[in-house]
Design a protein around this motif. Structure first.
Motif, short mmCIF file in Angstrom:
data_model
loop_
_atom_site.label_atom_id
_atom_site.label_comp_id
_atom_site.label_asym_id
_atom_site.label_seq_id
_atom_site.Cartn_x
_atom_site.Cartn_y
_atom_site.Cartn_z
N TYR A 193 1.23 5.55 -0.35
CA TYR A 193 0.45 6.80 -0.17
C TYR A 193 1.17 8.08 -0.70
O TYR A 193 1.07 8.97 -0.37
N SER A 216 -3.83 2.69 -8.84
CA SER A 216 -4.75 1.85 -8.13
C SER A 216 -5.61 1.37 -8.96
O SER A 216 -6.06 1.80 -10.05
N TRP A 223 1.89 4.22 5.20
CA TRP A 223 0.68 4.32 5.40
C TRP A 223 1.02 5.46 6.71
O TRP A 223 0.00 6.26 7.16
N SER A 280 -8.34 5.29 -1.19
CA SER A 280 -7.87 4.60 -0.07
C SER A 280 -6.41 4.62 -0.10
O SER A 280 -5.72 5.42 0.81
N HIS A 281 -5.97 4.30 -1.28
CA HIS A 281 -4.43 4.06 -1.07
C HIS A 281 -3.80 3.90 -2.70
O HIS A 281 -4.75 3.31 -3.58
N TRP A 319 -4.94 14.04 -2.94
CA TRP A 319 -3.47 13.98 -3.17
C TRP A 319 -3.03 15.33 -3.61
O TRP A 319 -3.49 15.92 -4.60
N GLN A 361 0.97 -1.24 -0.05
CA GLN A 361 0.09 0.09 0.14
C GLN A 361 0.91 1.28 0.02
O GLN A 361 1.81 1.48 0.98
N LYS A 367 -0.60 11.56 -0.20
CA LYS A 367 -1.84 11.73 0.25
C LYS A 367 -1.78 12.07 1.49
O LYS A 367 -1.27 12.10 2.44
#
Length: 477
Positions: free
Chosen positions: A242, A270, A431, A382-383, A359, A240, A352
């Motif tokens: 960001y 994504s 994250w 989300s990511h 973003w 994940q 993010k």
């Protein structure tokens, strides 16, 4: 990006013949029938003939009137029914098919003017750039993004929290004068954002108004062989993400076809490589179709449905919200790197905001450009599931062989510093809003004989790579 990825009223009248005169056939009298008629005298015949003549003389004006009326009706209908030539503005007669084409062109011009009226906002000030661009200083809350229903009546957000361990290397510092329009010593006032004015000529270079400022729909997949778009990139996936950060040097690669381009950018991705692909993209590009010249220009892009209907370049639709009055997205970058000479690079970071989820885009040493609101996306709310760095070109094969459009500097990766194009200090955001070096890096060159890539790592540049190439050559027919 495509991530190939890519492979991709005039109504005819139906008319019936018009019959204006009908002839009634009479049945002759049978000779064997009885006739209870009296014989007529010569005087009676004369009187009958005189009466008939009077009747005919009386009816002739009526018949003439009807006949003239029918001629008038037919002459009125005939331009529609027979589609004869008509005259143009200079008095010359035009064929019907040419008239139809002219009508379509007029319709397109009307659509272009309507689009320009919508996208070009009223300016507080206009600056003339040396490359011919007009830069409009538009009140920040009147920029195109705020035409979006979700943003109407709002104002740009305040700066977010930056990723931790975000430091400014002395090698990353740069002058604020990196775009041609700023060389005039003019600037946009506080509270405004500089927007490159879109012209009628810009829009008309696109095949349709709907396609202007957008990447063509393509079947996006991991292997992009044979679909016209070619890459030399590095990427990470399986986690994940960001955000992403890198420094890349700027060149002016040769683009040999108006409908091709050459770019270098960061992709934040994504979703699957299908109709639900979400991407955020930023970097520099040479695109004669979009800009009408061969200057490298700072650009952004986004899509939430694999380039089908959503998203656009720069500020050409409601999406990206600009917050800075020193950068014009879509404007030419200056100076540029030169072969065996000075190298000029730019720093880019996309991440993010942990608090609001939008973003953000940063340019150079802490200069915030603006943000993509989270509601634009589905998966990227989300990511990201992949981050990619590198170059991309379009190979149209318009002459029947591989294009000579260059990627990067136009030289292969093996030539190294001052000759090949590079990305350095590659990082991703985790994250917890930390910047981390890349691990498990993958390299991909669709056509290594045309454009290739080589990765490296050292203390000064961290994770880096050289990439690019000339396109058509003896090994790339």
């Amino acid at each position: 990006m495509d991530m190939k990825r890519d492979p991709f009223p005039w109504t005819k009248l139906r008319y019936k013949p018009l019959s204006y005169l009908s002839h009634n056939k009479t049945t002759p009298m049978h000779t064997n029938t009885y006739c209870f008629c009296q014989k007529t005298t010569i005087e009676q015949q004369q009187r009958h003939s005189s009466a008939m003549a009077t009747s005919i003389a009386y009816k002739t004006p009526q018949m003439l009137s009807i006949f003239i009326s029918l001629l008038f009706v037919f002459s009125t209908l005939s331009p529609v029914l027979s589609l004869p030539n008509i005259t143009d503005s200079s008095g010359h007669r035009q064929p019907a098919n040419q008239t139809s084409r002219s009508s379509k062109e007029m319709q397109k011009l009307r659509r272009v003017k309507a689009y320009l009226k919508k996208i070009n906002k009223s300016a507080m000030k206009t600056i003339q750039s040396a490359d011919g661009d007009l830069i409009d200083c538009v009140l920040s809350n009147l920029q195109p993004a705020f035409d979006h229903p979700e943003l109407k009546g709002q104002k740009p957000l305040d700066p977010p929290e930056r990723p931790k361990w975000h430091y400014y290397n002395v090698n990353d510092t740069m002058t604020e004068s990196f775009q041609l329009w700023t060389n005039s010593s003019e600037s946009c006032p506080q509270g405004t954002v500089p927007i490159r004015r879109t012209t009628q000529e810009d829009v008309l270079r696109a095949s349709t108004v709907q396609k202007f400022g957008r990447k063509l729909r393509r079947n996006v997949r991991r292997d992009s062989s044979g679909n016209g778009h070619e890459h030399a990139v590095v990427f990470v996936n399986g986690d994940q993400y960001y955000g992403a950060k890198a420094t890349l040097n700027v060149w002016a690669p040769r683009v040999t076809n108006e409908y091709e381009f050459s770019l270098s950018q960061i992709w934040v991705i994504s979703g699957s490589f299908g109709n639900d692909l979400n991407t955020i993209e930023a970097g520099w590009q040479v695109s004669p179709e979009l800009y009408g010249d061969n200057y490298p220009r700072f650009f952004t892009y986004w899509t939430t449905d694999a380039y089908q209907a959503t998203g656009c370049y720069n500020l050409l639709c409601s999406g990206f919200v600009q917050t800075n009055n020193k950068i014009a997205i879509g404007a030419a970058i200056s100076p540029r790197s030169s072969y065996n000479g000075r190298q000029f690079d730019i720093g880019l970071m996309v991440w993010k905001d942990p608090k609001h989820g939008h973003w953000w885009l940063e340019f150079g040493s802490g200069l915030l450009v603006g943000y993509w609101p989270d509601f634009l996306f589905s998966h990227l709310r989300s990511h990201a599931s992949m981050v990619q760095f590198g170059g991309e070109i379009v190979n149209s094969r318009s002459s029947g062989y591989h294009t000579s459009t260059q990627m990067g500097s136009g030289h292969f990766a093996e030539e190294g510093f001052q000759k090949a194009s590079y990305f350095r200090n590659l990082q991703v955001v985790d994250w917890d809003n930390n910047l981390l070096p890349l691990t498990s890096l993958h390299l991909l060159a669709d056509h290594p004989n045309c454009y290739d890539i080589r990765q490296g790592k050292n203390n000064d540049w961290g994770t880096y790579f050289y990439y690019g190439g000339p396109g058509r050559n003896v090994r790339c027919p």
